[in-house]
Write a protein that holds these residues in place. Sequence first.
Motif, PDB file in Angstrom:
ATOM      1  N   SER A   1       0.952  -1.091   0.245  1.00 36.74           N
ATOM      2  CA  SER A   1      -0.093   0.020   0.037  1.00 36.74           C
ATOM      3  C   SER A   1       0.851   1.280   0.044  1.00 36.74           C
ATOM      4  CB  SER A   1      -0.949  -0.119   1.342  1.00 36.74           C
ATOM      5  OG  SER A   1      -0.409   0.097   2.467  1.00 36.74           O
ATOM      6  N   CYS A   2       1.963   1.169   0.810  1.00 34.77           N
ATOM      7  CA  CYS A   2       2.786   2.418   0.909  1.00 34.77           C
ATOM      8  C   CYS A   2       3.631   2.515  -0.482  1.00 34.77           C
ATOM      9  CB  CYS A   2       3.834   2.128   1.979  1.00 34.77           C
ATOM     10  SG  CYS A   2       5.019   3.515   2.146  1.00 34.77           S
ATOM     11  N   TYR A   3       4.058   1.268  -1.002  1.00 31.71           N
ATOM     12  CA  TYR A   3       4.719   1.333  -2.224  1.00 31.71           C
ATOM     13  C   TYR A   3       3.748   1.852  -3.437  1.00 31.71           C
ATOM     14  CZ  TYR A   3       8.275  -0.429  -5.631  1.00 31.71           C
ATOM     15  OH  TYR A   3       9.328  -0.280  -6.641  1.00 31.71           O
ATOM     16  N   ILE A   4       2.461   1.383  -3.386  1.00 28.06           N
ATOM     17  CA  ILE A   4       1.814   2.098  -4.424  1.00 28.06           C
ATOM     18  C   ILE A   4       1.735   3.641  -4.618  1.00 28.06           C
ATOM     19  CG2 ILE A   4      -0.585   2.373  -5.167  1.00 28.06           C
ATOM     20  CD1 ILE A   4      -1.010  -0.757  -4.229  1.00 28.06           C
ATOM     21  N   VAL A   5       1.944   4.231  -3.251  1.00 24.66           N
ATOM     22  CA  VAL A   5       1.755   5.625  -3.157  1.00 24.66           C
ATOM     23  C   VAL A   5       3.079   5.941  -3.701  1.00 24.66           C
ATOM     24  CG1 VAL A   5       1.468   7.691  -1.662  1.00 24.66           C
ATOM     25  CG2 VAL A   5       0.305   5.695  -1.253  1.00 24.66           C
ATOM     26  N   TYR A   6       4.248   5.445  -3.317  1.00 27.00           N
ATOM     27  CA  TYR A   6       5.588   5.804  -3.573  1.00 27.00           C
ATOM     28  C   TYR A   6       5.750   5.810  -5.390  1.00 27.00           C
ATOM     29  CZ  TYR A   6      10.561   5.548  -4.366  1.00 27.00           C
ATOM     30  OH  TYR A   6      11.890   5.555  -4.905  1.00 27.00           O
ATOM     31  N   VAL A   7       4.989   4.721  -5.992  1.00 24.60           N
ATOM     32  CA  VAL A   7       5.262   4.526  -7.334  1.00 24.60           C
ATOM     33  C   VAL A   7       4.405   5.563  -8.047  1.00 24.60           C
ATOM     34  CG1 VAL A   7       4.541   3.097  -9.220  1.00 24.60           C
ATOM     35  CG2 VAL A   7       5.518   2.181  -7.326  1.00 24.60           C
ATOM     36  N   LEU A   8       3.280   5.859  -7.415  1.00 25.58           N
ATOM     37  CA  LEU A   8       2.564   6.993  -7.828  1.00 25.58           C
ATOM     38  C   LEU A   8       3.178   8.249  -7.982  1.00 25.58           C
ATOM     39  CD1 LEU A   8      -0.524   8.026  -9.002  1.00 25.58           C
ATOM     40  CD2 LEU A   8      -1.070   8.486  -6.522  1.00 25.58           C
ATOM     41  N   MET A   9       3.922   8.528  -6.807  1.00 18.05           N
ATOM     42  CA  MET A   9       4.660   9.808  -6.565  1.00 18.05           C
ATOM     43  C   MET A   9       5.618   9.838  -7.746  1.00 18.05           C
ATOM     44  SD  MET A   9       6.270  11.019  -2.977  1.00 18.05           S
ATOM     45  CE  MET A   9       7.468   9.513  -2.916  1.00 18.05           C
ATOM     46  N   CYS A  10       6.573   8.777  -7.976  1.00 17.04           N
ATOM     47  CA  CYS A  10       7.761   8.903  -8.737  1.00 17.04           C
ATOM     48  C   CYS A  10       7.320   8.927  -9.931  1.00 17.04           C
ATOM     49  CB  CYS A  10       8.644   7.728  -8.546  1.00 17.04           C
ATOM     50  SG  CYS A  10       9.540   7.698  -6.798  1.00 17.04           S
ATOM     51  N   SER A  11       6.091   8.350 -10.479  1.00 18.37           N
ATOM     52  CA  SER A  11       5.769   8.290 -11.976  1.00 18.37           C
ATOM     53  C   SER A  11       5.864   9.559 -12.559  1.00 18.37           C
ATOM     54  CB  SER A  11       4.433   7.629 -12.218  1.00 18.37           C
ATOM     55  OG  SER A  11       4.394   6.122 -11.647  1.00 18.37           O
ATOM     56  N   ILE A  12       5.789  10.483 -12.001  1.00 17.73           N
ATOM     57  CA  ILE A  12       5.758  12.179 -12.602  1.00 17.73           C
ATOM     58  C   ILE A  12       7.041  12.233 -13.203  1.00 17.73           C
ATOM     59  CG2 ILE A  12       6.926  13.340 -10.798  1.00 17.73           C
ATOM     60  CD1 ILE A  12       3.961  14.399 -12.678  1.00 17.73           C
ATOM     61  N   THR A  13       8.059  11.489 -12.948  1.00 12.54           N
ATOM     62  CA  THR A  13       9.416  11.580 -13.762  1.00 12.54           C
ATOM     63  C   THR A  13       9.209  11.000 -15.082  1.00 12.54           C
ATOM     64  OG1 THR A  13      10.106   9.487 -12.933  1.00 12.54           O
ATOM     65  CG2 THR A  13      10.728  11.453 -11.547  1.00 12.54           C
ATOM     66  N   LEU A  14       8.542  10.237 -15.505  1.00 10.87           N
ATOM     67  CA  LEU A  14       8.135   9.665 -16.744  1.00 10.87           C
ATOM     68  C   LEU A  14       7.168  10.652 -17.525  1.00 10.87           C
ATOM     69  CD1 LEU A  14       7.220   6.021 -16.228  1.00 10.87           C
ATOM     70  CD2 LEU A  14       9.453   6.963 -16.817  1.00 10.87           C
ATOM     71  N   VAL A  15       6.485  11.453 -16.675  1.00 14.73           N
ATOM     72  CA  VAL A  15       5.794  12.609 -17.411  1.00 14.73           C
ATOM     73  C   VAL A  15       6.782  13.773 -17.863  1.00 14.73           C
ATOM     74  CG1 VAL A  15       4.272  14.477 -17.174  1.00 14.73           C
ATOM     75  CG2 VAL A  15       3.660  12.030 -16.446  1.00 14.73           C
ATOM     76  N   TYR A  16       7.659  14.096 -16.935  1.00 21.67           N
ATOM     77  CA  TYR A  16       8.625  15.024 -17.359  1.00 21.67           C
ATOM     78  C   TYR A  16       9.626  14.715 -18.417  1.00 21.67           C
ATOM     79  CZ  TYR A  16       7.872  16.558 -12.458  1.00 21.67           C
ATOM     80  OH  TYR A  16       7.458  17.313 -11.468  1.00 21.67           O
ATOM     81  N   ALA A  17       9.835  13.309 -18.572  1.00 26.69           N
ATOM     82  CA  ALA A  17      10.557  12.869 -19.699  1.00 26.69           C
ATOM     83  C   ALA A  17       9.810  12.876 -20.903  1.00 26.69           C
ATOM     84  CB  ALA A  17      11.012  11.276 -19.512  1.00 26.69           C
ATOM     85  N   VAL A  18       8.416  12.763 -21.055  1.00 31.60           N
ATOM     86  CA  VAL A  18       7.655  12.758 -22.187  1.00 31.60           C
ATOM     87  C   VAL A  18       7.735  14.426 -22.697  1.00 31.60           C
ATOM     88  CG1 VAL A  18       5.282  12.715 -23.062  1.00 31.60           C
ATOM     89  CG2 VAL A  18       6.338  10.806 -21.794  1.00 31.60           C
ATOM     90  N   ILE A  19       7.455  15.302 -21.698  1.00 29.73           N
ATOM     91  CA  ILE A  19       7.680  16.866 -22.063  1.00 29.73           C
ATOM     92  C   ILE A  19       9.009  17.050 -22.640  1.00 29.73           C
ATOM     93  CG2 ILE A  19       7.518  19.085 -20.973  1.00 29.73           C
ATOM     94  CD1 ILE A  19       5.815  17.985 -18.662  1.00 29.73           C
ATOM     95  N   MET A  20      10.106  16.480 -21.982  1.00 29.67           N
ATOM     96  CA  MET A  20      11.268  16.556 -22.661  1.00 29.67           C
ATOM     97  C   MET A  20      11.477  16.362 -24.255  1.00 29.67           C
ATOM     98  SD  MET A  20      13.158  18.514 -20.851  1.00 29.67           S
ATOM     99  CE  MET A  20      14.399  18.381 -22.054  1.00 29.67           C
ATOM    100  N   SER A  21      10.676  15.317 -24.436  1.00 30.38           N
ATOM    101  CA  SER A  21      10.803  14.764 -26.117  1.00 30.38           C
ATOM    102  C   SER A  21      10.055  15.651 -26.712  1.00 30.38           C
ATOM    103  CB  SER A  21      10.134  13.341 -25.720  1.00 30.38           C
ATOM    104  OG  SER A  21       8.588  13.303 -25.631  1.00 30.38           O
ATOM    105  N   SER A  22       9.272  16.430 -26.296  1.00 26.81           N
ATOM    106  CA  SER A  22       8.759  17.722 -27.287  1.00 26.81           C
ATOM    107  C   SER A  22       9.818  18.454 -27.562  1.00 26.81           C
ATOM    108  CB  SER A  22       7.374  18.138 -26.661  1.00 26.81           C
ATOM    109  OG  SER A  22       7.562  18.550 -25.686  1.00 26.81           O
ATOM    110  N   PHE A  23      10.739  18.843 -27.022  1.00 24.34           N
ATOM    111  CA  PHE A  23      11.850  19.744 -27.249  1.00 24.34           C
ATOM    112  C   PHE A  23      13.015  19.298 -27.548  1.00 24.34           C
ATOM    113  CE2 PHE A  23       8.967  21.625 -23.561  1.00 24.34           C
ATOM    114  CZ  PHE A  23       8.695  22.813 -24.352  1.00 24.34           C
ATOM    115  N   GLY A  24      13.284  17.866 -27.244  1.00 29.32           N
ATOM    116  CA  GLY A  24      14.533  17.416 -27.922  1.00 29.32           C
ATOM    117  C   GLY A  24      14.531  15.974 -27.498  1.00 29.32           C
ATOM    118  N   SER A  25      15.609  15.156 -27.381  1.00 24.86           N
ATOM    119  CA  SER A  25      15.598  14.076 -27.625  1.00 24.86           C
ATOM    120  C   SER A  25      16.342  13.105 -26.302  1.00 24.86           C
ATOM    121  CB  SER A  25      16.418  13.236 -28.745  1.00 24.86           C
ATOM    122  OG  SER A  25      15.929  13.695 -29.979  1.00 24.86           O
ATOM    123  N   PRO A  26      15.540  12.805 -25.327  1.00 30.79           N
ATOM    124  CA  PRO A  26      15.800  12.500 -24.047  1.00 30.79           C
ATOM    125  C   PRO A  26      16.653  10.809 -24.041  1.00 30.79           C
ATOM    126  CG  PRO A  26      13.782  13.023 -23.814  1.00 30.79           C
ATOM    127  CD  PRO A  26      14.024  13.064 -25.017  1.00 30.79           C
TER     128      PRO A  26
END
Length: 234
Positions: free
Chosen positions: A97-122
């Motif tokens: 249960s705690c780990y699910i919240v943790y994964v939900l928290m860290c998953s935003i980093t993948l969103v950042y990577a997708v945003i970066m892909s619209s400006f360059g090539s991560p």
Amino acid sequence: MKAIIKRELSNYFSSPIGYVVLVIFYLFSGLFFNSYNLVAQNTSMSSLFSSIVNLLGFLVPVLTMRLMSEEKKQRTDQLLLTSPVSLPGLVLGKLLSCYIVYVLMCSITLVYAVIMSSFGSPDWPVVISQFVGLLLLGLALTAIGMFISSLTESQIIAVVGTYAIILLVTIISSIAQIVPNATVAAILNAIALFQRYNSFSYGLLDFSNIVYFLSVAAFFVYLTIRVFEKKRWS
């Protein structure tokens, strides 16, 4: 175990803890992303992930502090111990249960990577490797925090104790550098938790480091089960 997970997730979001931790993480990680990547026009996300690792050292103890200590304080641990759920199921349910919240928290980093892909090539292999490293590091840290929480009914003591362990595993590689005995230094470097994350930041999915993080998590899950086993028969 599903009932335990559902109950614990409900507890996270029926109280301010879950929301506060997520907001703090999203706020600071967003600031890091803006500073290291958007403003600097840099497609490398290594600095972002390094800062996030440091941030997690402060947030994970807050996530784990109430996992077991709250049950002991409210005396509901006796009900859990006499429930039809097995001890491993109980402990794993709370951890997940705690780990699910943790994964939900860290998953935003993948969103950042997708945003970066619209400006360059991560460098996607490195990004994925760093994300996997975050997941493994978080599993180990949440297991440690859960174990500390099982030792006390005070959430303050639980969070301070977890901070102390995280601080120890943070500086242990520095301690190894000043130890004169080569064997002791090698052992300290081998158990340095955050040092093990470094290979992921270079895009290396080292099997030994994966096994290490999983072993640390399994070890502290086992210790937590033993704590409850002792309480059941006392």
